[in-house]
Design a protein around this motif. Structure first.
Motif, short mmCIF file in Angstrom:
data_model
loop_
_atom_site.label_atom_id
_atom_site.label_comp_id
_atom_site.label_asym_id
_atom_site.label_seq_id
_atom_site.Cartn_x
_atom_site.Cartn_y
_atom_site.Cartn_z
N ARG A 221 0.79 -1.11 0.01
CA ARG A 221 -0.03 0.05 -0.06
C ARG A 221 0.92 1.17 0.02
O ARG A 221 2.14 1.01 0.39
CB ARG A 221 -1.07 -0.01 1.24
N THR A 222 0.41 2.32 -0.27
CA THR A 222 1.20 3.67 -0.37
C THR A 222 0.77 4.34 0.80
O THR A 222 -0.54 4.54 1.16
CB THR A 222 0.78 4.49 -1.54
N GLU A 223 1.74 4.87 1.66
CA GLU A 223 1.39 5.69 2.86
C GLU A 223 1.93 7.20 2.52
O GLU A 223 2.60 7.31 2.03
CB GLU A 223 2.17 5.16 3.83
N HIS A 224 0.82 8.16 2.94
CA HIS A 224 1.09 9.54 3.14
C HIS A 224 1.34 10.08 4.50
O HIS A 224 1.70 11.16 4.53
CB HIS A 224 -0.14 10.20 2.31
N ILE A 225 0.76 9.06 5.43
CA ILE A 225 1.30 9.47 6.76
C ILE A 225 1.89 8.58 7.48
O ILE A 225 1.74 7.23 7.35
CB ILE A 225 -0.29 9.37 7.41
N ARG A 226 2.96 9.03 8.21
CA ARG A 226 3.71 8.08 9.10
C ARG A 226 3.11 8.11 10.47
O ARG A 226 2.72 9.13 11.18
CB ARG A 226 5.12 8.51 9.04
N GLU A 227 2.77 6.76 10.89
CA GLU A 227 2.36 6.76 12.41
C GLU A 227 3.23 6.02 13.02
O GLU A 227 3.78 4.88 12.81
CB GLU A 227 1.07 5.79 12.20
N TYR A 228 3.55 6.54 14.30
CA TYR A 228 4.43 5.89 15.40
C TYR A 228 4.13 6.15 16.78
O TYR A 228 3.47 7.16 17.09
CB TYR A 228 6.03 6.49 14.84
N THR A 229 4.74 5.40 17.46
CA THR A 229 4.62 5.21 18.88
C THR A 229 5.75 6.16 19.69
O THR A 229 6.95 5.53 19.19
CB THR A 229 4.01 3.87 19.63
N PRO A 230 5.46 7.41 20.03
CA PRO A 230 6.78 7.78 20.75
C PRO A 230 7.48 6.97 21.66
O PRO A 230 7.00 6.18 22.54
CB PRO A 230 6.27 9.10 21.43
N ASN A 231 8.84 7.45 21.95
CA ASN A 231 9.50 6.65 23.03
C ASN A 231 9.36 7.87 24.18
O ASN A 231 9.09 9.06 23.84
CB ASN A 231 11.11 6.56 22.68
N VAL A 232 9.74 7.33 25.35
CA VAL A 232 9.67 8.23 26.44
C VAL A 232 10.82 8.30 27.41
O VAL A 232 11.39 7.21 27.66
CB VAL A 232 8.42 7.91 27.53
N ILE A 233 11.36 9.53 27.66
CA ILE A 233 12.49 9.65 28.55
C ILE A 233 11.92 10.32 29.67
O ILE A 233 11.23 11.13 29.95
CB ILE A 233 13.52 10.83 27.95
N GLU A 234 12.03 9.57 30.81
CA GLU A 234 11.32 9.80 32.11
C GLU A 234 12.22 9.99 33.19
O GLU A 234 13.03 9.27 33.86
CB GLU A 234 10.67 8.95 32.50
N PRO A 235 12.52 11.50 33.61
CA PRO A 235 13.39 11.87 34.77
C PRO A 235 12.15 11.78 35.95
O PRO A 235 11.11 12.52 35.73
CB PRO A 235 13.97 13.25 34.60
N SER A 236 12.49 11.02 37.23
CA SER A 236 11.58 10.91 38.10
C SER A 236 12.36 11.19 39.39
O SER A 236 13.31 10.82 39.80
CB SER A 236 10.98 9.51 38.14
N PHE A 237 11.50 12.10 40.29
CA PHE A 237 12.22 12.80 41.46
C PHE A 237 11.64 12.48 42.67
O PHE A 237 10.36 12.88 42.95
CB PHE A 237 12.36 14.55 41.34
#
Length: 649
Positions: A487-503
């Protein structure tokens, strides 16, 4: 123990804790009822100090990084924590005395017993151990651990003990059980045999509603509320990536053995950041601002070799060498350092320790803890992890709600992927009440899994799978079709990564106080808290030289000016000597004192005293207040802020 500031008095934890309780920084909750371990109430100076830390945190992170602050409920349904993994994995290992029923946290028990044996070995070899005689906790442990005597150990055993202690944070429950058995560790007080370690889930459970059917927990962290609101936050941010959310609030953990004051408690304040980033681009636009900052690191390789030797290098070098996984993670490590040193931690007692391979969460690609050295040892105060896409992915899989980013591609892209078709008219009658669960399981498979299922379906005209909550399930080729399609895609769909600082705010609170506590003029009874003016509970002590009514108009005028400028102050017009009044407020960490005397009536000049050096300068009320503002809020040094004022003896 360390000697702080200009004093020869060794640090005494007993003296510090006496001061903190006497001046009501904090105290055990329900004390008149006997108290409950791991719960504390904060008094006026403790509340102010903690609130000031949070205020600096908001400005340093939320404001500086343009973060989106959210506040989520502390009550969380069972399903959320089942999905996140907390129900199955948020545990510590405990072991129980077979006779007395006494419970110990396994890793702490191994650590304390081996440390005590090593001390006994040093004493037997004639080495001197510098230890605080006033430290009640250590004296109590020594008394209770009957087996610890001045016994010389073989060099091989000493090396083995030291190697175990260097890796104590990385052992699993079964590994701790083997250590307890190998080193013949029992109940320290009685020598009684212990059961093998078992997991204890640290979450407080509860129920929502009068029926009690909706099982829930008090949250052990603030993160899940941020993940579940990801789509709303992304929309609020005009669909722009990367971005960060932040949350400050109470969390709860049912600790097995609360100890060490504020360092291990059951209710505590957390400040957490979730920085959402493109998994294909973890660079940071402001990394160059911090890349030359030198930090002290304890990488996992050093720990796994049995050493605790620190490596000092710039964060830029740490990232470029691959020791720190990526720029965004490195940027936040540097920002954590700048925050902690700004609010009063000693940079010489701060290190960043990397999680070891057997300690790293299964979903994390890298994780570093900012640890502060105290009389209790090195204490984890901030965790900074790259959590990959785990959290958003598992909640998407469980709910069917896509927590993803959609971006228009600059050019269309041809994609070949396996797709699954379900014959719903036949599927429903076949699986009945389980149809939804089976369909959800099939449609949530990865490309690799779909490829394997496609091969099995082609060969056998059916697939046999084990589906949670359903069990062994057979699906034949009349019900599903799995094919590879282009199929031809015009939209990129992704799940973000998370950087987590926790204090952990309570741990930071206590560590700073310990770093900044000292005794003046070699007098153990003259305690001083050298808290930075920015976070000190009260900034100014207003001291009339006497309680004469003639001085009251000036006291009132200075009070009004300080109040108008929003500078926290306190008036002490008691009959105690001026030295005594200043000494009492040195204990509270008050950085400045304004003395009003009879010359103030004539020319409205006052004297300004600096807490640590006790230096004094004199000038007009306006100039004195301006100097206080500059030093407190604008990071101006004393010498610069008071350069236009006259030295006063």
């Amino acid at each position: 123990m360390t000697v702080s500031k200009s004093t020869n008095i060794p640090f005494s934890r007993e003296s510090l804790e006496s001061l903190l309780k006497r001046r009501f920084f904090y105290a055990p909750s329900f004390e008149i009822y006997g108290g409950v371990a791991g719960l504390f109430d904060f008094g006026p100076p403790g509340c102010a100090f903690q609130n000031n830390i949070i205020d600096v945190w908001r400005k340093h992170f939320v404001l500086e990084e343009e973060m989106l602050e959210v506040e989520a409920t502390m009550l969380t349904p069972y399903e959320v924590f089942k999905t996140s993994g907390h129900v199955d994995r948020f545990s510590d290992w405990m072991c129980k005395d077979l006779k007395t029923g006494e419970i110990f946290r396994a890793d702490h028990l191994v650590e304390e017993v081996l440390e005590s044996r090593l001390k006994g070995d040093k004493l037997a070899r004639g080495e001197t151990i510098i230890e605080d005689d006033d430290d009640k906790d250590k004296k109590k442990r020594k008394k209770n651990v009957k087996e610890i005597k001045n016994v010389k150990l073989d060099d091989e055993i000493v090396a083995e003990y030291e190697n175990v202690l260097a890796q104590i944070d990385g052992y699993s429950g079964p590994q701790l059980g083997k250590l307890i058995e190998k080193f013949e560790i029992g109940n320290p007080a009685t020598g009684g045999k212990l059961e093998p370690p078992i997991e204890f889930n640290l979450m407080f459970d509860t129920a929502i509603g009068p029926s009690g059917n909706l099982k829930a927990y008090l949250r052990p962290e603030t993160a899940q509320g941020q993940f579940l609101n990801f789509n709303k936050l992304l929309e609020f941010n005009n669909e722009k990536m990367p971005f960060a959310s932040a949350s400050i609030g109470k969390s709860f953990r049912n600790e097995i053995a609360p100890r060490a004051g504020l360092l291990r408690v059951r209710e505590f304040l957390m400040a957490e950041i979730e920085h959402f980033v493109d998994p294909e681009d973890k660079s940071h636009p402001k990394f160059n601002d911090v890349k030359d900052l030198k930090l002290r690191f304890l990488p996992k390789g050093v720990q796994e070799s049995g050493s605790n030797e620190l490596i000092e290098k710039s964060i830029g070098e740490a990232v470029s060498s691959g020791m720190v996984d990526n720029e965004t993670l490195g940027y936040f490590i540097a920002r954590i350092y700048l925050f902690l040193t700004k609010i009063g931690t000693d940079p010489n007692r701060l290190r960043f320790r990397q999680h070891m391979s057997n300690e790293m969460a299964h979903y994390a690609s890298d994780c570093w803890d900012a640890e502060l050295e105290t009389s209790y040892g090195w204490i984890e105060c901030v965790g900074c992890a790259d959590r990959s896409a785990y959290d958003l992915s598992v909640h998407t899989a469980r709910t069917g709600e896509k927590l993803v980013v959609r971006q228009a591609l600059p050019e269309p892209k041809i994609v070949e992927e396996f797709e699954i078709d379900i014959a719903k008219k036949k599927f429903g009658p076949k699986f009945r009440k389980d149809a939804g669960k089976v369909e959800k399981w099939l449609t949530s498979r990865t490309q690799c899994e779909l490829e394997d299922l496609s091969k099995e379906l082609a060969e056998k005209c059916k697939i046999n799978v084990d589906i949670p909550e359903v069990g062994a399930t057979e699906v034949d080729s009349e019900l599903i079709k799995i094919e590879k399609r282009t199929r031809t895609e015009h939209i990129r769909e992704y799940t973000p990564n998370v950087i987590e600082p926790s204090f952990g705010i309570g741990r930071i609170f206590y560590s700073i106080i310990e770093h900044q506590f000292w005794a003046r003029n070699d007098d153990a009874d003259r305690g001083v808290l050298s808290l930075p003016p920015l976070v000190a509970p009260t900034k100014v002590l207003l001291v009339p030289l006497s309680n004469s009514q003639e001085l009251q108009p000036i006291v009132k005028k200075v009070s009004q000016i300080l109040r108008k400028e929003k500078i926290p102050f306190k008036v002490d017009d008691s009959s105690a000597s001026i030295g005594k009044r200043y000494a009492r407020n040195d204990e509270l960490g008050t950085p400045f004192g304004i003395t009003i005397d009879f010359d103030s009536i004539k020319d409205e000049s006052v004297t300004l005293r600096e807490r640590d050096s006790t230096k004094q300068v004199r000038g007009s009320i306006k100039d004195i207040v301006e100097a206080i503002k500059d030093i407190t809020y604008n990071d101006v040094k004393w010498s610069e802020g008071t350069s236009n004022l006259q030295p006063f003896e």
